[in-house]
Design an enzyme around this catalytic site. Structure first.
Site, PDB file in Angstrom:
ATOM      1  N   LYS A  29       9.132  11.007  29.218  1.00  0.00           N
ATOM      2  CA  LYS A  29       9.041  12.324  29.856  1.00  0.00           C
ATOM      3  C   LYS A  29      10.426  12.926  30.088  1.00  0.00           C
ATOM      4  CE  LYS A  29       4.604  11.342  32.028  1.00  0.00           C
ATOM      5  NZ  LYS A  29       4.502   9.870  31.887  1.00  0.00           N
ATOM      6  N   ARG A  30      11.482  12.087  29.956  1.00  0.00           N
ATOM      7  CA  ARG A  30      12.824  12.607  30.213  1.00  0.00           C
ATOM      8  C   ARG A  30      13.203  13.631  29.138  1.00  0.00           C
ATOM      9  NH1 ARG A  30      13.671   8.165  27.030  1.00  0.00           N
ATOM     10  NH2 ARG A  30      15.652   7.992  25.914  1.00  0.00           N
ATOM     11  N   CYS A  51      15.123  10.524 -11.832  1.00  0.00           N
ATOM     12  CA  CYS A  51      14.731   9.330 -11.073  1.00  0.00           C
ATOM     13  C   CYS A  51      14.849   8.071 -11.937  1.00  0.00           C
ATOM     14  CB  CYS A  51      13.292   9.504 -10.584  1.00  0.00           C
ATOM     15  SG  CYS A  51      12.579   8.004  -9.891  1.00  0.00           S
ATOM     16  N   CYS A  54      11.061   6.556 -12.600  1.00  0.00           N
ATOM     17  CA  CYS A  54       9.998   7.255 -13.335  1.00  0.00           C
ATOM     18  C   CYS A  54       9.874   6.674 -14.748  1.00  0.00           C
ATOM     19  CB  CYS A  54      10.293   8.754 -13.394  1.00  0.00           C
ATOM     20  SG  CYS A  54       9.750   9.654 -11.923  1.00  0.00           S
ATOM     21  N   ASP A  77      19.029  -3.477 -10.233  1.00  0.00           N
ATOM     22  CA  ASP A  77      20.307  -3.320 -10.931  1.00  0.00           C
ATOM     23  C   ASP A  77      21.500  -3.598 -10.007  1.00  0.00           C
ATOM     24  OD1 ASP A  77      18.964  -2.593 -13.329  1.00  0.00           O
ATOM     25  OD2 ASP A  77      18.717  -0.543 -12.585  1.00  0.00           O
ATOM     26  N   HIS A 114       5.831  10.106  -9.334  1.00  0.00           N
ATOM     27  CA  HIS A 114       6.990  10.211  -8.446  1.00  0.00           C
ATOM     28  C   HIS A 114       6.603  10.716  -7.049  1.00  0.00           C
ATOM     29  CE1 HIS A 114      11.350  10.629  -7.828  1.00  0.00           C
ATOM     30  NE2 HIS A 114      11.105  11.776  -7.236  1.00  0.00           N
ATOM     31  N   ASN A 154      10.683  -0.137   2.126  1.00  0.00           N
ATOM     32  CA  ASN A 154      11.373   0.782   3.028  1.00  0.00           C
ATOM     33  C   ASN A 154      10.939   2.159   2.619  1.00  0.00           C
ATOM     34  OD1 ASN A 154      12.999  -0.916   4.528  1.00  0.00           O
ATOM     35  ND2 ASN A 154      14.641  -0.870   3.014  1.00  0.00           N
ATOM     36  N   SER A 162      16.540   6.084  -0.485  1.00  0.00           N
ATOM     37  CA  SER A 162      17.111   7.339  -0.968  1.00  0.00           C
ATOM     38  C   SER A 162      16.205   7.996  -2.006  1.00  0.00           C
ATOM     39  CB  SER A 162      18.493   7.087  -1.553  1.00  0.00           C
ATOM     40  OG  SER A 162      18.428   5.958  -2.402  1.00  0.00           O
ATOM     41  N   HIS A 165      10.380   8.025  -4.943  1.00  0.00           N
ATOM     42  CA  HIS A 165       9.427   7.377  -5.859  1.00  0.00           C
ATOM     43  C   HIS A 165       8.777   6.177  -5.145  1.00  0.00           C
ATOM     44  CE1 HIS A 165       8.118   6.863 -10.131  1.00  0.00           C
ATOM     45  NE2 HIS A 165       7.617   5.795  -9.536  1.00  0.00           N
ATOM     46  N   HIS A 167       7.823   2.845  -4.155  1.00  0.00           N
ATOM     47  CA  HIS A 167       8.275   1.537  -4.633  1.00  0.00           C
ATOM     48  C   HIS A 167       8.538   0.600  -3.467  1.00  0.00           C
ATOM     49  CE1 HIS A 167      12.149   3.264  -3.461  1.00  0.00           C
ATOM     50  NE2 HIS A 167      12.646   2.045  -3.477  1.00  0.00           N
ATOM     51  N   GLN A 169      10.225  -3.657  -2.641  1.00  0.00           N
ATOM     52  CA  GLN A 169      11.186  -4.633  -3.165  1.00  0.00           C
ATOM     53  C   GLN A 169      10.676  -6.041  -2.912  1.00  0.00           C
ATOM     54  OE1 GLN A 169      15.378  -3.826  -2.459  1.00  0.00           O
ATOM     55  NE2 GLN A 169      14.754  -2.081  -1.216  1.00  0.00           N
ATOM     56  N   HIS A 282       4.808 -11.482   5.963  1.00  0.00           N
ATOM     57  CA  HIS A 282       5.299 -12.793   6.364  1.00  0.00           C
ATOM     58  C   HIS A 282       4.277 -13.824   5.913  1.00  0.00           C
ATOM     59  CE1 HIS A 282       8.331 -11.479   9.667  1.00  0.00           C
ATOM     60  NE2 HIS A 282       8.881 -11.562   8.474  1.00  0.00           N
ATOM     61  N   HIS A 297       0.392 -12.335   7.413  1.00  0.00           N
ATOM     62  CA  HIS A 297       0.338 -11.057   8.132  1.00  0.00           C
ATOM     63  C   HIS A 297       1.402 -10.108   7.604  1.00  0.00           C
ATOM     64  CE1 HIS A 297       3.270 -13.532  10.375  1.00  0.00           C
ATOM     65  NE2 HIS A 297       3.850 -12.401  10.698  1.00  0.00           N
ATOM     66  N   GLU A 318      19.754  -2.070  24.197  1.00  0.00           N
ATOM     67  CA  GLU A 318      18.988  -2.753  23.148  1.00  0.00           C
ATOM     68  C   GLU A 318      19.861  -3.588  22.227  1.00  0.00           C
ATOM     69  OE1 GLU A 318      17.301   0.975  22.290  1.00  0.00           O
ATOM     70  OE2 GLU A 318      15.344   0.288  22.980  1.00  0.00           O
ATOM     71  N   GLN A 324      13.874  -2.312  24.123  1.00  0.00           N
ATOM     72  CA  GLN A 324      13.161  -1.643  25.211  1.00  0.00           C
ATOM     73  C   GLN A 324      12.270  -0.590  24.582  1.00  0.00           C
ATOM     74  OE1 GLN A 324      14.081   1.760  26.107  1.00  0.00           O
ATOM     75  NE2 GLN A 324      12.697   1.862  27.840  1.00  0.00           N
TER      76      GLN A 324
HETATM   77 ZN   LIG Z   1       5.773 -12.064  11.171  1.00  0.00          ZN
HETATM   78 ZN   LIG Z   2      10.386   8.732  -9.938  1.00  0.00          ZN
END
Ligand SMILES: [Zn+2]
Ligand SMILES: [Zn+2]
Ligand SMILES: [Zn+2]
Length: 343
Positions: A29-30, A51, A54, A77, A114, A154, A162, A165, A167, A169, A282, A297, A318, A324
């Site tokens: 709320k701050r 890309c 692609c 790469d 893409h 990610n 970045s 597309h 993907h 890893q 994991h 999981h 943190e 937190q």
């Molecule tokens: Zn875990």
């Molecule tokens: Zn692409």
């Protein structure tokens, strides 16, 4: 008087890692005067000639991508780990400790398109991705130098991806990295102490209390863990006890695809944006041991706090003391359940 978790600051234990999180409800709320992030770019084209993922395009290494129709896997790469190299161990007075690390890093393109995301793909398309993850876990894990296979994604510029597309890893290496190693220690200790599985027992409680549940199907459940650190962090667990993706039944391949699609599209609806996150699986190390303590999981760690523009930072207390959070896991789960019900 009973303790009000929604009103009073408290700390919660993560039994998988042994870490504590400070929960301070009401703090959102701050007034906010910090950084806001620009919304992610809209109108991503179905094919981008620039890309490197692609179909048909040339990568930085000079290699050409095949005109793939479903999924495509290639060696990163700019790999952080390589199989070649000399073994090395160093230990200077127990203080300067290092060892050579070997491994393989691969990129998995989820689709030739893409402009797609896991949330926008069909369950059948996502099932093809699940099949690739299983093949990769099996083939990488069968290499005697590989003892850990980490499959992750990610998503979004905010998480350092970045390229839009779709993907993920796979980093496979000789040693088991910090996070799964901590969890393995806890899972094993719990099994020895109680003769049962930490996550099977935990799921029984979550199912009964149901206040942190986001969505479920016949074989998987997604919920905000009691000890979640990130505002809308979730964990996806298999209802059946098994250690790794190579133990999936045919139906579990489909139901994992289903719950991943549901969860990611719910995230997108929450703040009406392409919700950024890091997610990963994991599972049992591939060191040839049975590891019956492991329960498969996935973790989703999304950084957004209050809108598409306001993210959570791990700074100050943190970085120096403990993580937190401002909204309670129960509150976050209720909001995710609401968007899931609309889908
Ligand atoms: Zn875990
Ligand atoms: Zn692409
Ligand atoms: Zn279990």
């Amino acid at each position: 008087m009973s303790f009000d978790f929604e009103k009073q600051s408290h700390r919660r234990l993560n039994p998988l890692t042994g870490d504590w999180v400070l929960v301070s409800p009401g703090r959102t709320k701050r007034p906010w005067k910090g950084q806001t992030e620009p919304p992610s770019p809209e109108n991503v084209p179905a094919y981008d000639p620039q890309c490197h993922m692609c179909p048909g395009n040339t990568r930085a290494s000079g290699e050409h991508n095949p005109p793939y129709a479903r999924t495509f896997v290639f060696e990163n790469d700019y790999a952080a780990l390589r199989l070649a190299g000399q073994p090395h161990e160093q230990n200077l007075s127990g203080l300067l400790v290092a060892s050579a690390e070997r491994g393989i890093c691969r990129v998995v393109c989820f689709s030739p398109r893409h402009d797609l995301t896991l949330a926008k793909m069909s369950v059948a398309e996502l099932r093809a991705v699940v099949d690739v993850w299983i093949e990769q876990y099996r083939s990488l894990g069968s290499d005697p130098t590989i003892n850990s296979v980490l499959i992750f994604e990610n998503r979004g510029a905010m998480m350092g991806a970045s390229n839009p597309h779709p993907h993920g890893q796979i980093w496979a290496n000789t040693t088991v990295p910090n996070e799964p190693a901590k969890e393995q220690t806890s899972l094993l200790a719990y099994q020895r102490r109680h003769g049962s599985c930490l996550l099977c027992e935990y799921w029984k409680i979550e199912k009964k209390q149901s206040q942190r549940l986001v969505c479920e199907n016949e074989e998987f459940a997604a919920f905000v863990p009691f000890w979640a650190v990130w505002p809308f962090e979730t964990i996806v667990i298999s209802k059946r006890h098994f250690g790794s993706v190579d133990e999936f039944s045919d139906s579990e391949r489909d139901t994992l695809a289903d719950i991943l699609r549901r969860l990611t599209s719910g995230y997108d609806k929450l703040f009406e944006t392409f919700f950024p996150y890091s997610m990963g699986f994991h599972q049992r190390p591939t060191d040839g041991q049975p590891h019956l303590e492991w329960h498969f999981h996935a973790h989703f760690y999304p950084p957004l706090l209050r809108s598409a523009a306001v993210r959570k930072f791990m700074v100050g207390y943190e970085l120096l003391a403990s993580p937190q959070r401002d909204i309670t896991p129960e509150d976050a789960a209720a909001r995710l359940r609401e968007v899931d019900a609309k889908s």
